[in-house]
Write a protein that holds these residues in place. Structure first.
Motif, PDB file in Angstrom:
ATOM      1  N   VAL A 293       0.848  -1.186   0.000  1.00 35.33           N
ATOM      2  CA  VAL A 293       0.000   0.000   0.000  1.00 35.33           C
ATOM      3  C   VAL A 293       0.891   1.245   0.000  1.00 35.33           C
ATOM      4  O   VAL A 293       1.843   1.346   0.782  1.00 35.33           O
ATOM      5  N   ILE A 294       0.565   2.182  -0.880  1.00 42.20           N
ATOM      6  CA  ILE A 294       1.285   3.453  -0.971  1.00 42.20           C
ATOM      7  C   ILE A 294       0.535   4.479  -0.125  1.00 42.20           C
ATOM      8  O   ILE A 294      -0.634   4.786  -0.392  1.00 42.20           O
ATOM      9  N   VAL A 295       1.211   5.015   0.889  1.00 44.14           N
ATOM     10  CA  VAL A 295       0.546   5.852   1.889  1.00 44.14           C
ATOM     11  C   VAL A 295       1.017   7.298   1.800  1.00 44.14           C
ATOM     12  O   VAL A 295       2.215   7.586   1.861  1.00 44.14           O
ATOM     13  N   HIS A 296       0.053   8.180   1.684  1.00 42.07           N
ATOM     14  CA  HIS A 296       0.257   9.631   1.745  1.00 42.07           C
ATOM     15  C   HIS A 296      -0.123  10.093   3.147  1.00 42.07           C
ATOM     16  O   HIS A 296      -1.214   9.773   3.628  1.00 42.07           O
ATOM     17  N   THR A 297       0.755  10.818   3.810  1.00 45.76           N
ATOM     18  CA  THR A 297       0.414  11.349   5.125  1.00 45.76           C
ATOM     19  C   THR A 297       0.955  12.761   5.256  1.00 45.76           C
ATOM     20  O   THR A 297       2.100  13.042   4.898  1.00 45.76           O
ATOM     21  N   ARG A 298       0.115  13.655   5.745  1.00 41.38           N
ATOM     22  CA  ARG A 298       0.523  15.048   5.947  1.00 41.38           C
ATOM     23  C   ARG A 298      -0.228  15.606   7.142  1.00 41.38           C
ATOM     24  O   ARG A 298      -1.457  15.626   7.164  1.00 41.38           O
ATOM     25  N   GLU A 299       0.541  16.029   8.139  1.00 39.71           N
ATOM     26  CA  GLU A 299      -0.020  16.615   9.357  1.00 39.71           C
ATOM     27  C   GLU A 299      -1.076  15.694   9.978  1.00 39.71           C
ATOM     28  O   GLU A 299      -2.100  16.159  10.495  1.00 39.71           O
ATOM     29  N   ALA A 300      -0.807  14.401   9.925  1.00 42.81           N
ATOM     30  CA  ALA A 300      -1.740  13.419  10.487  1.00 42.81           C
ATOM     31  C   ALA A 300      -0.952  12.237  11.034  1.00 42.81           C
ATOM     32  O   ALA A 300      -1.331  11.080  10.856  1.00 42.81           O
ATOM     33  N   LYS A 301       0.127  12.544  11.723  1.00 44.62           N
ATOM     34  CA  LYS A 301       1.074  11.522  12.161  1.00 44.62           C
ATOM     35  C   LYS A 301       0.432  10.439  13.011  1.00 44.62           C
ATOM     36  O   LYS A 301       0.504   9.245  12.674  1.00 44.62           O
ATOM     37  N   GLN A 302      -0.180  10.817  14.116  1.00 47.06           N
ATOM     38  CA  GLN A 302      -0.692   9.819  15.049  1.00 47.06           C
ATOM     39  C   GLN A 302      -1.861   9.039  14.465  1.00 47.06           C
ATOM     40  O   GLN A 302      -1.953   7.812  14.644  1.00 47.06           O
ATOM     41  N   ALA A 303      -2.754   9.723  13.760  1.00 49.56           N
ATOM     42  CA  ALA A 303      -3.899   9.032  13.154  1.00 49.56           C
ATOM     43  C   ALA A 303      -3.441   8.055  12.080  1.00 49.56           C
ATOM     44  O   ALA A 303      -3.966   6.937  11.983  1.00 49.56           O
TER      45      ALA A 303
ATOM     46  N   LEU B  79      -0.508   6.491  11.873  1.00 46.60           N
ATOM     47  CA  LEU B  79       0.131   5.340  12.512  1.00 46.60           C
ATOM     48  C   LEU B  79      -0.894   4.442  13.195  1.00 46.60           C
ATOM     49  O   LEU B  79      -0.778   3.211  13.144  1.00 46.60           O
ATOM     50  N   ALA B  80      -1.912   5.035  13.798  1.00 45.50           N
ATOM     51  CA  ALA B  80      -2.930   4.233  14.474  1.00 45.50           C
ATOM     52  C   ALA B  80      -3.661   3.338  13.490  1.00 45.50           C
ATOM     53  O   ALA B  80      -3.905   2.152  13.757  1.00 45.50           O
ATOM     54  N   ILE B  81      -4.013   3.885  12.344  1.00 45.85           N
ATOM     55  CA  ILE B  81      -4.721   3.090  11.338  1.00 45.85           C
ATOM     56  C   ILE B  81      -3.801   2.036  10.739  1.00 45.85           C
ATOM     57  O   ILE B  81      -4.225   0.894  10.498  1.00 45.85           O
ATOM     58  N   LEU B  82      -2.549   2.381  10.511  1.00 45.31           N
ATOM     59  CA  LEU B  82      -1.607   1.390   9.994  1.00 45.31           C
ATOM     60  C   LEU B  82      -1.434   0.234  10.981  1.00 45.31           C
ATOM     61  O   LEU B  82      -1.366  -0.931  10.577  1.00 45.31           O
ATOM     62  N   ARG B  83      -1.356   0.560  12.244  1.00 44.08           N
ATOM     63  CA  ARG B  83      -1.188  -0.512  13.248  1.00 44.08           C
ATOM     64  C   ARG B  83      -2.390  -1.461  13.258  1.00 44.08           C
ATOM     65  O   ARG B  83      -2.239  -2.650  13.515  1.00 44.08           O
ATOM     66  N   GLN B  84      -3.549  -0.941  12.949  1.00 46.71           N
ATOM     67  CA  GLN B  84      -4.750  -1.777  12.948  1.00 46.71           C
ATOM     68  C   GLN B  84      -4.950  -2.518  11.631  1.00 46.71           C
ATOM     69  O   GLN B  84      -5.398  -3.663  11.628  1.00 46.71           O
ATOM     70  N   GLY B  85      -4.629  -1.863  10.509  1.00 45.25           N
ATOM     71  CA  GLY B  85      -5.058  -2.415   9.231  1.00 45.25           C
ATOM     72  C   GLY B  85      -3.992  -2.884   8.272  1.00 45.25           C
ATOM     73  O   GLY B  85      -4.294  -3.583   7.297  1.00 45.25           O
ATOM     74  N   LEU B  86      -2.720  -2.529   8.513  1.00 44.35           N
ATOM     75  CA  LEU B  86      -1.676  -2.884   7.559  1.00 44.35           C
ATOM     76  C   LEU B  86      -1.389  -4.376   7.582  1.00 44.35           C
ATOM     77  O   LEU B  86      -1.237  -4.974   8.643  1.00 44.35           O
TER      78      LEU B  86
END
Length: 271
Positions: A132-142, A144-151
């Motif tokens: 999965v190619i992930v774009h993240t900007r100014e949403a660090k904790q959210a 990571l939280a979703i990645l920990r649950q769904g990756l």
């Protein structure tokens, strides 16, 4: 003298260059002349994806992803079934995304919509066994939280165009993800990002242009091109104190290890 480097542009938007076929042929030829052996053309919108796919199919060294960018407003959210069906039907699809979270533009797509879309893409990656190619900007904790649950840590993924701090990079690496750096790493005020470039393990590092955006120095302010991944590679090699060929070899091997469907026949994809 023939270029002996082998580079990969792990994230570009060839369709967004908006070039006539002959002009795009020339741009890709220029990149190949600088050692770029493969291009991953990344999807941001399912409505334009068929046209992007047709463009990519003209070139054997171009692979594609499938997904909807977190900031794109769509009439209907992509379902898990839709993503899986489209990806299964096209062998050129080597990844899901780009997806993720972006809190920079507060007037854009609502955070709860972005989060639901992100989960759907992660589910598709898990079901298809695709990174999965992930774009993240100014949403660090959210993010990571979703990645920990769904990756799916076996299929893994990449934080593309990384601009966050080392703590976020380390957390993503701990999940088995890769870190991809763009032309931003060459900017004069990007000292902190160059420190991240030094610290990411060499076997977990990717390079990209994100063309047509974010052209590196000395092309900053111009339309970015896949050929400019050379400057990204040189900057990171200099920051790490290694040779450009060493950096090129490592990041190319990393790309084919992560995006295994893109790997040329006979190219090693295991550790």
């Amino acid at each position: 003298m023939k270029n002996t480097l082998t580079l990969v542009d792990s994230h570009c938007h060839l369709d967004m260059l908006k070039l006539a076929p002959e002009a795009l042929d020339q741009r890709l030829a220029e990149a190949r002349a600088r050692g770029v052996a493969h291009f991953l053309c990344v999807s941001v919108d399912l409505s334009t994806w068929p046209q992007m796919l047709l463009l990519a199919q003209r070139y054997p060294d171009v692979s594609v992803s499938l997904g909807v960018h977190p900031l794109y407003e769509v009439e209907q959210e992509p379902s898990l079934e839709t993503l899986c069906a489209l990806a299964k039907a096209q062998p050129r699809v080597v990844a899901i995304g780009e997806t993720g979270l972006d809190s920079h533009y507060t007037e854009a797509v609502a955070s709860e919509v972005q989060e639901a879309r992100f989960y759907t893409h992660l589910q598709a990656g898990r079901q298809l066994q695709l990174p999965v190619i992930v774009h993240t900007r100014e949403a660090k904790q959210a993010t990571l939280a979703i990645l920990r649950q769904g990756l799916d840590t076996q299929a893994s993924g990449v934080l593309h165009c990384f601009t966050e701090d080392w703590d976020m990079a380390k957390a993503a690496l701990d999940l088995g993800m890769y870190i991809s750096l763009s032309g931003i790493v060459t900017f004069k005020n990007a000292q902190d990002l160059r420190e991240v470039a030094r610290r990411v393990p060499l076997d977990r590092l990717l390079i990209e242009t994100d063309a047509p955006y974010l052209a590196p120095v000395p092309y900053r302010g111009k339309v970015n091109q896949p050929a400019y991944v050379y400057e990204v590679a040189q900057c990171i090699a200099d920051a790490r104190g290694i040779s450009l060929p060493e950096l090129a070899t490592a990041t190319t091997e990393n790309f084919y290890r992560l995006f295994q469907r893109a790997s040329p026949i006979g190219y090693p994809v295991c550790c």
